[in-house]
Design an enzyme around this catalytic site. Structure first.
Site, short mmCIF file in Angstrom:
data_model
loop_
_atom_site.label_atom_id
_atom_site.label_comp_id
_atom_site.label_asym_id
_atom_site.label_seq_id
_atom_site.Cartn_x
_atom_site.Cartn_y
_atom_site.Cartn_z
N LYS A 126 -19.53 -52.42 -56.97
CA LYS A 126 -20.90 -52.33 -56.41
C LYS A 126 -20.85 -52.85 -55.00
O LYS A 126 -20.01 -53.68 -54.66
CB LYS A 126 -21.85 -53.21 -57.24
CG LYS A 126 -23.31 -52.87 -57.02
CD LYS A 126 -23.74 -51.74 -57.93
CE LYS A 126 -25.14 -51.26 -57.66
NZ LYS A 126 -25.59 -50.33 -58.73
N ASP A 166 -28.03 -46.49 -54.79
CA ASP A 166 -28.77 -47.44 -55.64
C ASP A 166 -30.08 -47.68 -54.89
O ASP A 166 -30.47 -46.83 -54.07
CB ASP A 166 -27.95 -48.73 -55.87
CG ASP A 166 -28.54 -49.61 -56.98
OD1 ASP A 166 -28.36 -49.28 -58.15
OD2 ASP A 166 -29.20 -50.63 -56.66
N GLY A 237 -41.64 -49.25 -61.06
CA GLY A 237 -40.91 -48.67 -59.93
C GLY A 237 -41.56 -47.35 -59.54
O GLY A 237 -42.49 -46.85 -60.23
N VAL A 241 -35.09 -43.48 -59.94
CA VAL A 241 -34.97 -43.57 -61.40
C VAL A 241 -36.32 -43.32 -62.07
O VAL A 241 -36.43 -42.56 -63.03
CB VAL A 241 -34.38 -44.94 -61.81
CG1 VAL A 241 -34.28 -45.05 -63.32
CG2 VAL A 241 -33.01 -45.14 -61.17
N ALA A 242 -37.38 -43.95 -61.53
CA ALA A 242 -38.72 -43.77 -62.08
C ALA A 242 -39.12 -42.29 -62.03
O ALA A 242 -39.65 -41.74 -63.01
CB ALA A 242 -39.72 -44.62 -61.28
P1 NDP Z 1 -35.07 -46.67 -55.29
O1 NDP Z 1 -34.76 -47.28 -53.99
O2 NDP Z 1 -35.21 -45.19 -55.40
O3 NDP Z 1 -36.36 -47.32 -55.92
C1 NDP Z 1 -36.40 -48.68 -56.29
C2 NDP Z 1 -37.77 -49.05 -56.76
O4 NDP Z 1 -37.84 -50.44 -57.09
C3 NDP Z 1 -38.78 -48.87 -55.71
O5 NDP Z 1 -40.02 -48.72 -56.30
C4 NDP Z 1 -38.59 -50.22 -55.01
O6 NDP Z 1 -39.46 -50.52 -54.03
C5 NDP Z 1 -38.66 -51.14 -56.16
N1 NDP Z 1 -38.06 -52.44 -55.81
C6 NDP Z 1 -36.84 -52.69 -55.32
N2 NDP Z 1 -36.63 -54.00 -55.16
C7 NDP Z 1 -37.76 -54.60 -55.54
C8 NDP Z 1 -38.17 -55.94 -55.60
N3 NDP Z 1 -37.36 -56.95 -55.21
N4 NDP Z 1 -39.40 -56.20 -56.09
C9 NDP Z 1 -40.20 -55.19 -56.51
N5 NDP Z 1 -39.87 -53.89 -56.46
C10 NDP Z 1 -38.67 -53.60 -55.98
O7 NDP Z 1 -33.94 -47.18 -56.30
P2 NDP Z 1 -33.50 -46.58 -57.69
O8 NDP Z 1 -34.63 -45.89 -58.35
O9 NDP Z 1 -32.24 -45.86 -57.43
O10 NDP Z 1 -33.14 -47.90 -58.50
C11 NDP Z 1 -34.06 -48.54 -59.39
C12 NDP Z 1 -33.28 -49.36 -60.41
O11 NDP Z 1 -32.42 -48.49 -61.18
C13 NDP Z 1 -32.36 -50.44 -59.84
O12 NDP Z 1 -32.29 -51.51 -60.75
C14 NDP Z 1 -31.01 -49.74 -59.79
O13 NDP Z 1 -29.96 -50.66 -59.78
C15 NDP Z 1 -31.07 -48.94 -61.08
N6 NDP Z 1 -30.18 -47.82 -61.21
C16 NDP Z 1 -30.12 -46.82 -60.27
C17 NDP Z 1 -29.29 -45.74 -60.46
C18 NDP Z 1 -29.24 -44.60 -59.49
O14 NDP Z 1 -28.47 -43.67 -59.74
N7 NDP Z 1 -30.03 -44.57 -58.44
C19 NDP Z 1 -28.41 -45.64 -61.63
C20 NDP Z 1 -28.59 -46.70 -62.57
C21 NDP Z 1 -29.43 -47.74 -62.35
P3 NDP Z 1 -38.74 -50.91 -52.62
O15 NDP Z 1 -37.26 -50.70 -52.73
O16 NDP Z 1 -39.35 -49.94 -51.72
O17 NDP Z 1 -39.06 -52.33 -52.48
O1 2IT Z 2 -26.34 -48.72 -61.19
C1 2IT Z 2 -25.79 -47.59 -61.22
O2 2IT Z 2 -25.19 -47.19 -62.20
C2 2IT Z 2 -25.89 -46.75 -60.02
N1 2IT Z 2 -26.55 -47.16 -59.06
C3 2IT Z 2 -25.18 -45.44 -59.96
C4 2IT Z 2 -23.75 -45.63 -59.57
C5 2IT Z 2 -22.96 -44.37 -59.31
O3 2IT Z 2 -21.80 -44.53 -58.94
O4 2IT Z 2 -23.47 -43.26 -59.47
#
Ligand code: NDP
Ligand code: 2IT
Length: 446
Positions: A126, A166, A237, A241-242
């Site tokens: 990571k 991420d 979120g 992911v959301a």
């Molecule tokens: P995005 O940047 O697309 O969205 C993240 C969301 O979480 C946004 O709504 C963001 O708002 C909010 N957020 C982030 N940090 C905070 C905080 N400290 N307090 C409150 N809200 C927060 O990220 P992803 O959707 O990619 O990631 C969301 C989660 O899913 C994370 O935990 C990530 O590790 C996990 N994940 C992602 C994967 C991927 O492929 N993208 C795979 C597996 C897991 P903002 O950032 O604008 O503050």
């Molecule tokens: O937390 C996760 O699994 C990710 N942000 C995706 C990692 C990846 O290599 O696709």
């Protein structure tokens, strides 16, 4: 926990002070492994756990860049290369002001078990930076990404370490990073995943984490002889992911009534569907970091500074970030009859909140199992890059679905085999651990 495991956790805390998220992630895994160590003393004699909590390599570097006012800015960049026993290091990059060494170690540690569960040959890593994309122009983001990659490129490679997105890193950022990597290495390789479709990306990768999470939850619901059809769902979120999760819940006949951001949550009793789902993409790309605009646009209620766990729902899908469900939130969810919590984010549930769900015996899945669809589809992107042949949307989605069903069934079978039927946390931790631990023994002391 046994004295042995307790000592490992104490040592982790002493050696990695001020890294509470890393301690939390390690503790959760160790608590699941007690029974494994009783049955398999070889893991203790090979010091597998002591090795697994120590990253193979930590890279930390300066990222200087120039903002639109011509002023020099300095951020800190990181890459944690945690474990390469079963494949090249693999895991996302996070750009968020909260990023620090401890948060990235927790994420890299989780990634090792998650990647093992996917059944694909990927080790765990990571990285990221404390760079804050909020309010930055596209040119600033590009200059930052170029500077970040100017150092990172010497540590990664298609067979060494393959980063992806991420929080704060999506296709746009992966594009800027990839362009700079190609320029420095003079090679067009699959060194990053989450790439654009025209330059080596995979269909379904953008949707994959959210889709995978809902496929996983669907399997959990099946064990209770029910489905998403007619269910009300809370999502937190509003990012990548959301968005995928909301889309798939709609496909399966459920209704999502909440989204959240750092500013609060919105409640849309008619359901987030159709054009409202597309609006989520606009919210995210605005770099404004808030969901309140959704409430204004669609005339629904906005609850500033609150979390969506007070709403009456059947299923909760936390998809924002770590530690967003505390004990009081868990109690609210249970009081309102929530029957399934399936993590889309990494470690959104605190240990105290998890204990409440476990004791209430509701369906609960840890992110390392239920959000593995993102990295699994990254693995499929790597396969397509190696073959130099793209697969169709149907083919990738079918493989993703099969992988999620397999992870689900592995968690269920492993939990049962080790004496805690129905406990997905134990199932995921144990199954993820066994494959990596055995590979480490096979490869000798490294
Ligand atoms: P995005 O940047 O697309 O969205 C993240 C969301 O979480 C946004 O709504 C963001 O708002 C909010 N957020 C982030 N940090 C905070 C905080 N400290 N307090 C409150 N809200 C927060 O990220 P992803 O959707 O990619 O990631 C969301 C989660 O899913 C994370 O935990 C990530 O590790 C996990 N994940 C992602 C994967 C991927 O492929 N993208 C795979 C597996 C897991 P903002 O950032 O604008 O503050
Ligand atoms: O937390 C996760 O699994 C990710 N942000 C995706 C990692 C990846 O290599 O696709």
């Amino acid at each position: 926990m046994s004295e042995y495991l307790d000592k490992i956790l104490k040592d982790v805390k002493a050696k990695n002070p001020n890294e509470p998220e890393f301690h939390q992630a390690v503790q959760e895994v160790l608590e699941s492994l007690e029974v494994v160590l009783q049955r398999h003393p070889e893991y203790k004699s090979h010091k597998i756990l002591e090795r697994m909590v120590e990253p193979e390599r930590v890279i930390m570097f300066r990222v200087p860049w120039i903002d639109d006012q011509g002023e020099i800015q300095i951020n800190r960049g990181y890459r944690i290369q945690m474990n390469s026993a079963i494949g090249p290091y693999k895991g996302g990059l996070r750009f968020h002001p909260s990023v620090n060494l401890g948060i990235l170690k927790f994420l890299a540690f989780e990634q090792v078990f998650k990647n093992s569960l996917t059944t694909l040959p990927m080790g765990g890593g990571k990285g990221g930076s404390d760079f804050n994309p909020k309010g930055k122009s596209e040119n600033e983001i590009m200059r930052f990404c170029q500077s970040f990659m100017t150092e990172l490129f010497r540590h990664i490679g298609a067979n060494t370490d393959v980063p992806a997105g991420d929080i704060g890193v999506g296709t746009r950022e992966v594009g800027f990073l990839f362009g700079q990597y190609k320029r420095l290495s003079n090679e067009f390789t699959g060194v990053l995943t989450g790439k654009g479709l025209n330059w080596g990306g995979s269909l379904v990768r953008p949707e994959a984490t959210g889709f995978g999470c809902v496929y996983f939850a669907e399997e959990m619901l099946k064990t209770k002889k029910t489905s998403f059809d007619g269910k009300t769902v809370a999502v937190s979120g509003f990012g990548n992911v959301a968005w995928g999760a909301v889309t798939k819940v709609n496909d399966l006949g459920g209704k999502v009534v909440t989204l959240s951001g750092p500013d609060g949550y919105i409640y849309d009793p008619d359901g987030i569907k159709g054009e409202k789902i597309n609006y989520m993409l606009k919210l995210r790309s605005s770099n404004k970091d808030a969901v309140e605009d959704y409430a204004k646009e669609f005339k629904v209620q906005f609850f500033p500074k609150e979390k969506p766990w007070k709403v009456k729902v059947d299923v909760a899908l936390p998809c924002a970030t770590q530690n967003e469900i505390y004990e009081e939130d868990a109690k609210e969810l249970l009081k309102n009859g929530c029957m399934c919590v399936c993590e889309g984010a990494n470690m959104p549930t605190t240990i105290g909140a998890y204990n409440i769900f476990r004791d209430a015996k509701i369906l609960f899945s840890p992110g390392k199992a239920s959000n593995a669809g993102g990295v699994a589809t990254s693995g499929l992107e790597m396969s397509q890059n190696s073959m130099r042949l793209p697969w169709s949307r149907e083919e990738v989605d079918k493989k993703l679905h099969e992988i999620m069903v397999r992870i689900h069934d592995t968690c269920v079978a492993t939990a049962e085999r080790f004496g805690t039927p129905g406990n997905y946390v134990n199932g995921a931790n144990i199954a993820g651990f066994l494959k990596v631990a055995d590979a480490m023994i096979d490869q000798g002391l490294v």
